[in-house]
Design a protein around this motif. Structure first.
Motif, PDB file in Angstrom:
ATOM      1  N   ASP A 108       3.345 -28.234 -84.961  1.00 20.11           N
ATOM      2  CA  ASP A 108       4.472 -28.849 -85.664  1.00 20.11           C
ATOM      3  C   ASP A 108       4.366 -28.750 -87.189  1.00 20.11           C
ATOM      4  OD1 ASP A 108       2.348 -30.586 -85.882  1.00 20.11           O
ATOM      5  OD2 ASP A 108       3.467 -32.392 -85.341  1.00 20.11           O
ATOM      6  N   THR A 109       3.299 -28.170 -87.705  1.00 18.73           N
ATOM      7  CA  THR A 109       3.143 -28.047 -89.168  1.00 18.73           C
ATOM      8  C   THR A 109       3.862 -26.798 -89.660  1.00 18.73           C
ATOM      9  OG1 THR A 109       1.005 -29.167 -89.078  1.00 18.73           O
ATOM     10  CG2 THR A 109       1.442 -27.883 -91.040  1.00 18.73           C
ATOM     11  N   GLU A 110       4.450 -26.926 -90.851  1.00 20.65           N
ATOM     12  CA  GLU A 110       5.167 -25.799 -91.455  1.00 20.65           C
ATOM     13  C   GLU A 110       4.392 -25.262 -92.652  1.00 20.65           C
ATOM     14  OE1 GLU A 110       9.100 -27.035 -92.607  1.00 20.65           O
ATOM     15  OE2 GLU A 110       9.538 -27.831 -90.607  1.00 20.65           O
ATOM     16  N   GLY A 111       4.900 -24.175 -93.189  1.00 25.20           N
ATOM     17  CA  GLY A 111       4.445 -23.738 -94.501  1.00 25.20           C
ATOM     18  C   GLY A 111       3.519 -22.544 -94.535  1.00 25.20           C
ATOM     19  N   LEU A 112       2.720 -22.517 -95.598  1.00 27.26           N
ATOM     20  CA  LEU A 112       1.947 -21.326 -95.966  1.00 27.26           C
ATOM     21  C   LEU A 112       0.873 -20.956 -94.950  1.00 27.26           C
ATOM     22  CD1 LEU A 112       1.123 -19.182 -98.075  1.00 27.26           C
ATOM     23  CD2 LEU A 112      -0.298 -20.933 -99.155  1.00 27.26           C
ATOM     24  N   LEU A 113       1.045 -19.765 -94.382  1.00 29.12           N
ATOM     25  CA  LEU A 113       0.012 -19.210 -93.514  1.00 29.12           C
ATOM     26  C   LEU A 113      -0.127 -17.735 -93.901  1.00 29.12           C
ATOM     27  CD1 LEU A 113      -1.816 -20.051 -91.096  1.00 29.12           C
ATOM     28  CD2 LEU A 113      -0.100 -19.090 -89.590  1.00 29.12           C
ATOM     29  N   ILE A 114      -1.374 -17.324 -94.123  1.00 22.74           N
ATOM     30  CA  ILE A 114      -1.611 -15.924 -94.477  1.00 22.74           C
ATOM     31  C   ILE A 114      -1.969 -15.169 -93.212  1.00 22.74           C
ATOM     32  CG2 ILE A 114      -3.140 -14.385 -95.796  1.00 22.74           C
ATOM     33  CD1 ILE A 114      -3.480 -16.995 -97.621  1.00 22.74           C
ATOM     34  N   LEU A 115      -1.389 -14.013 -93.053  1.00 20.49           N
ATOM     35  CA  LEU A 115      -1.765 -13.131 -91.935  1.00 20.49           C
ATOM     36  C   LEU A 115      -2.333 -11.859 -92.532  1.00 20.49           C
ATOM     37  CD1 LEU A 115       1.387 -14.284 -90.562  1.00 20.49           C
ATOM     38  CD2 LEU A 115      -0.239 -13.764 -88.796  1.00 20.49           C
ATOM     39  N   THR A 116      -3.436 -11.415 -91.973  1.00 20.53           N
ATOM     40  CA  THR A 116      -4.096 -10.220 -92.517  1.00 20.53           C
ATOM     41  C   THR A 116      -4.875  -9.509 -91.422  1.00 20.53           C
ATOM     42  OG1 THR A 116      -5.599  -9.436 -94.275  1.00 20.53           O
ATOM     43  CG2 THR A 116      -6.211 -11.481 -93.204  1.00 20.53           C
ATOM     44  N   ASN A 117      -5.345  -8.294 -91.731  1.00 21.27           N
ATOM     45  CA  ASN A 117      -6.322  -7.633 -90.855  1.00 21.27           C
ATOM     46  C   ASN A 117      -7.640  -7.468 -91.613  1.00 21.27           C
ATOM     47  OD1 ASN A 117      -5.245  -5.783 -92.650  1.00 21.27           O
ATOM     48  ND2 ASN A 117      -5.133  -4.098 -91.201  1.00 21.27           N
ATOM     49  N   ASP A 118      -7.784  -8.208 -92.705  1.00 20.45           N
ATOM     50  CA  ASP A 118      -8.988  -8.151 -93.534  1.00 20.45           C
ATOM     51  C   ASP A 118      -9.899  -9.341 -93.180  1.00 20.45           C
ATOM     52  OD1 ASP A 118     -10.891  -8.278 -95.514  1.00 20.45           O
ATOM     53  OD2 ASP A 118      -9.496  -7.992 -97.182  1.00 20.45           O
ATOM     54  N   GLY A 119     -10.863  -9.051 -92.315  1.00 16.67           N
ATOM     55  CA  GLY A 119     -11.746 -10.115 -91.830  1.00 16.67           C
ATOM     56  C   GLY A 119     -12.564 -10.763 -92.934  1.00 16.67           C
ATOM     57  N   GLN A 120     -12.893  -9.956 -93.938  1.00 16.83           N
ATOM     58  CA  GLN A 120     -13.733 -10.490 -95.014  1.00 16.83           C
ATOM     59  C   GLN A 120     -12.981 -11.525 -95.854  1.00 16.83           C
ATOM     60  OE1 GLN A 120     -15.545  -7.166 -96.804  1.00 16.83           O
ATOM     61  NE2 GLN A 120     -17.072  -8.386 -97.880  1.00 16.83           N
ATOM     62  N   LEU A 121     -11.721 -11.219 -96.128  1.00 17.82           N
ATOM     63  CA  LEU A 121     -10.922 -12.188 -96.893  1.00 17.82           C
ATOM     64  C   LEU A 121     -10.769 -13.478 -96.091  1.00 17.82           C
ATOM     65  CD1 LEU A 121      -8.709 -12.410 -99.470  1.00 17.82           C
ATOM     66  CD2 LEU A 121      -7.277 -12.708 -97.472  1.00 17.82           C
ATOM     67  N   ALA A 122     -10.484 -13.313 -94.803  1.00 15.67           N
ATOM     68  CA  ALA A 122     -10.305 -14.493 -93.944  1.00 15.67           C
ATOM     69  C   ALA A 122     -11.581 -15.326 -93.957  1.00 15.67           C
ATOM     70  CB  ALA A 122      -9.970 -14.038 -92.524  1.00 15.67           C
ATOM     71  N   HIS A 123     -12.693 -14.649 -93.824  1.00 13.98           N
ATOM     72  CA  HIS A 123     -13.962 -15.373 -93.782  1.00 13.98           C
ATOM     73  C   HIS A 123     -14.184 -16.152 -95.081  1.00 13.98           C
ATOM     74  CE1 HIS A 123     -18.094 -16.319 -92.967  1.00 13.98           C
ATOM     75  NE2 HIS A 123     -18.378 -15.882 -94.179  1.00 13.98           N
ATOM     76  N   SER A 124     -13.906 -15.495 -96.224  1.00 13.06           N
ATOM     77  CA  SER A 124     -14.211 -16.193 -97.474  1.00 13.06           C
ATOM     78  C   SER A 124     -13.248 -17.358 -97.708  1.00 13.06           C
ATOM     79  CB  SER A 124     -14.256 -15.238 -98.664  1.00 13.06           C
ATOM     80  OG  SER A 124     -12.993 -14.720 -98.899  1.00 13.06           O
ATOM     81  N   LEU A 125     -12.020 -17.260 -97.179  1.00 12.68           N
ATOM     82  CA  LEU A 125     -11.104 -18.392 -97.348  1.00 12.68           C
ATOM     83  C   LEU A 125     -11.439 -19.551 -96.407  1.00 12.68           C
ATOM     84  CD1 LEU A 125      -7.684 -16.540 -97.714  1.00 12.68           C
ATOM     85  CD2 LEU A 125      -8.798 -17.960 -99.437  1.00 12.68           C
ATOM     86  N   LEU A 126     -12.050 -19.203 -95.289  1.00 13.06           N
ATOM     87  CA  LEU A 126     -12.286 -20.242 -94.278  1.00 13.06           C
ATOM     88  C   LEU A 126     -13.702 -20.814 -94.332  1.00 13.06           C
ATOM     89  CD1 LEU A 126     -10.471 -18.598 -91.232  1.00 13.06           C
ATOM     90  CD2 LEU A 126      -9.621 -20.408 -92.723  1.00 13.06           C
ATOM     91  N   SER A 127     -14.599 -20.134 -95.024  1.00 17.15           N
ATOM     92  CA  SER A 127     -15.984 -20.603 -95.039  1.00 17.15           C
ATOM     93  C   SER A 127     -16.048 -22.036 -95.573  1.00 17.15           C
ATOM     94  CB  SER A 127     -16.814 -19.686 -95.936  1.00 17.15           C
ATOM     95  OG  SER A 127     -18.029 -20.331 -96.250  1.00 17.15           O
ATOM     96  N   PRO A 128     -16.629 -22.957 -94.803  1.00 20.74           N
ATOM     97  CA  PRO A 128     -16.688 -24.351 -95.266  1.00 20.74           C
ATOM     98  C   PRO A 128     -17.434 -24.468 -96.596  1.00 20.74           C
ATOM     99  CG  PRO A 128     -17.549 -24.136 -93.017  1.00 20.74           C
ATOM    100  CD  PRO A 128     -17.293 -22.750 -93.516  1.00 20.74           C
ATOM    101  N   LYS A 129     -18.348 -23.510 -96.835  1.00 20.40           N
ATOM    102  CA  LYS A 129     -19.143 -23.586 -98.065  1.00 20.40           C
ATOM    103  C   LYS A 129     -18.324 -23.313 -99.319  1.00 20.40           C
ATOM    104  CE  LYS A 129     -23.367 -22.104 -95.822  1.00 20.40           C
ATOM    105  NZ  LYS A 129     -24.140 -20.881 -95.576  1.00 20.40           N
ATOM    106  N   LYS A 130     -17.216 -22.594 -99.164  1.00 19.15           N
ATOM    107  CA  LYS A 130     -16.428 -22.228-100.349  1.00 19.15           C
ATOM    108  C   LYS A 130     -15.528 -23.361-100.818  1.00 19.15           C
ATOM    109  CE  LYS A 130     -17.391 -17.653-100.306  1.00 19.15           C
ATOM    110  NZ  LYS A 130     -17.961 -16.849-101.364  1.00 19.15           N
ATOM    111  N   ARG A 131     -15.295 -24.302 -99.921  1.00 20.89           N
ATOM    112  CA  ARG A 131     -14.441 -25.456-100.285  1.00 20.89           C
ATOM    113  C   ARG A 131     -13.108 -25.025-100.918  1.00 20.89           C
ATOM    114  NH1 ARG A 131     -18.670 -29.885-101.705  1.00 20.89           N
ATOM    115  NH2 ARG A 131     -19.886 -29.681 -99.828  1.00 20.89           N
ATOM    116  N   VAL A 132     -12.433 -24.137-100.255  1.00 19.90           N
ATOM    117  CA  VAL A 132     -11.148 -23.647-100.756  1.00 19.90           C
ATOM    118  C   VAL A 132     -10.108 -24.777-100.653  1.00 19.90           C
ATOM    119  CG1 VAL A 132      -9.292 -21.998-100.275  1.00 19.90           C
ATOM    120  CG2 VAL A 132     -11.674 -21.265-100.137  1.00 19.90           C
TER     121      VAL A 132
END
Ligand code: URA
Length: 251
Positions: A108-132
């Motif tokens: 039910d949530t709307e808004g910004l979602l990034i779709l990519t085939n770049d696993g490295q970018l996804a990893h760096s955005l999602l890594s808990p250590k990066k605190r994005v």
């Protein structure tokens, strides 16, 4: 640049599915540097060779980065037998590229979602250590108070006994249906809803408006995607951002 199979290059460029491009190759509609190629497995260096389909040049891109304004009612997955997914919303030209959503928004949530085939970018955005940072606009049932703001700043105990990291709550309107912006630096399951539940309140509308330094393009209609510009992509570059330890932020 690494060489890739001709059929993969064509399907990644939006020409068609692997099966469709194999048929096109068989029909001798594909040339590489002016010569007809009949072998779908032929290895090509896309930076050096010119690939054409029916004399139309093919522009190959290894990675795609799309911004979706996610509508409610679809799930953040690539495939599901029961529900519509965010990849069902993709225009035909992106259907054969293995794009996946970077993280999840609730159905039910709307808004910004990034779709990519770049696993490295996804990893760096999602890594808990990066605190994005991720910022949400939310509508909350009941009056949101400065005590709630302080509780979010300190970190709240979630229902599974975990303490959330310090989050920023700014109250746009405090009324029976309060409007807020909340910025979190982690991405636990139902995090924003659970944080409000902890302070006795219910989220009735939730929309993500920011991820890292990238903001949702508010002119993008719900359910539509567009590719990120180079400048927007640069805003997502987390590669230089060191993993932040607890002590650095005082959280
Ligand atoms: N927090 C939630 O509760 N839901 C989302 O979809 C995202 C963050």
């Amino acid at each position: 640049m690494q060489k890739i199979r001709l059929d993969r290059l064509l399907s990644n460029s939006g020409v068609g599915s692997r099966k469709e491009v194999k048929a096109i190759i068989k029909k001798e509609e594909v040339t590489v540097d002016g010569n007809i190629v009949k072998n779908p497995g032929q290895l090509i260096d896309p930076t050096r060779s010119q690939v054409m389909v029916n004399s139309r040049p093919i522009l190959y891109k290894k990675y795609y980065y799309l911004m979706l304004n996610k509508p409610p009612g679809v799930i953040s997955a690539t495939k599901d037998t029961l529900h519509h997914t965010v990849t069902d919303l993709l225009p035909e030209q992106y259907k054969n590229i293995r794009l996946f959503p970077v993280g999840r928004l609730d159905k039910d949530t709307e808004g910004l979602l990034i779709l990519t085939n770049d696993g490295q970018l996804a990893h760096s955005l999602l890594s808990p250590k990066k605190r994005v940072p991720k910022t949400y606009y939310a509508v909350i049932e009941g009056l949101v108070s400065s005590e709630d703001k302080e509780a979010f700043r300190r970190g709240v105990r979630l229902d599974d006994d975990l303490i959330s990291l310090s989050a920023q709550l700014s109250i746009l309107e405090s009324s029976q249906l309060s409007k807020v912006h909340v910025t979190i630096f982690e991405g636990k399951y139902h995090q924003v809803k659970r944080m409000f539940k902890t302070v006795g309140k219910k989220v009735v509308y939730l929309k993500r408006i920011r991820m890292g330094n990238l903001y949702l393009d508010e002119s993008l209609p719900l359910g539509e995607v567009r590719e990120l510009s180079q400048a927007e992509l640069a805003l997502l570059d987390m590669s230089n951002k060191d993993d932040i330890s607890k002590d650095d932020t005082g959280q």
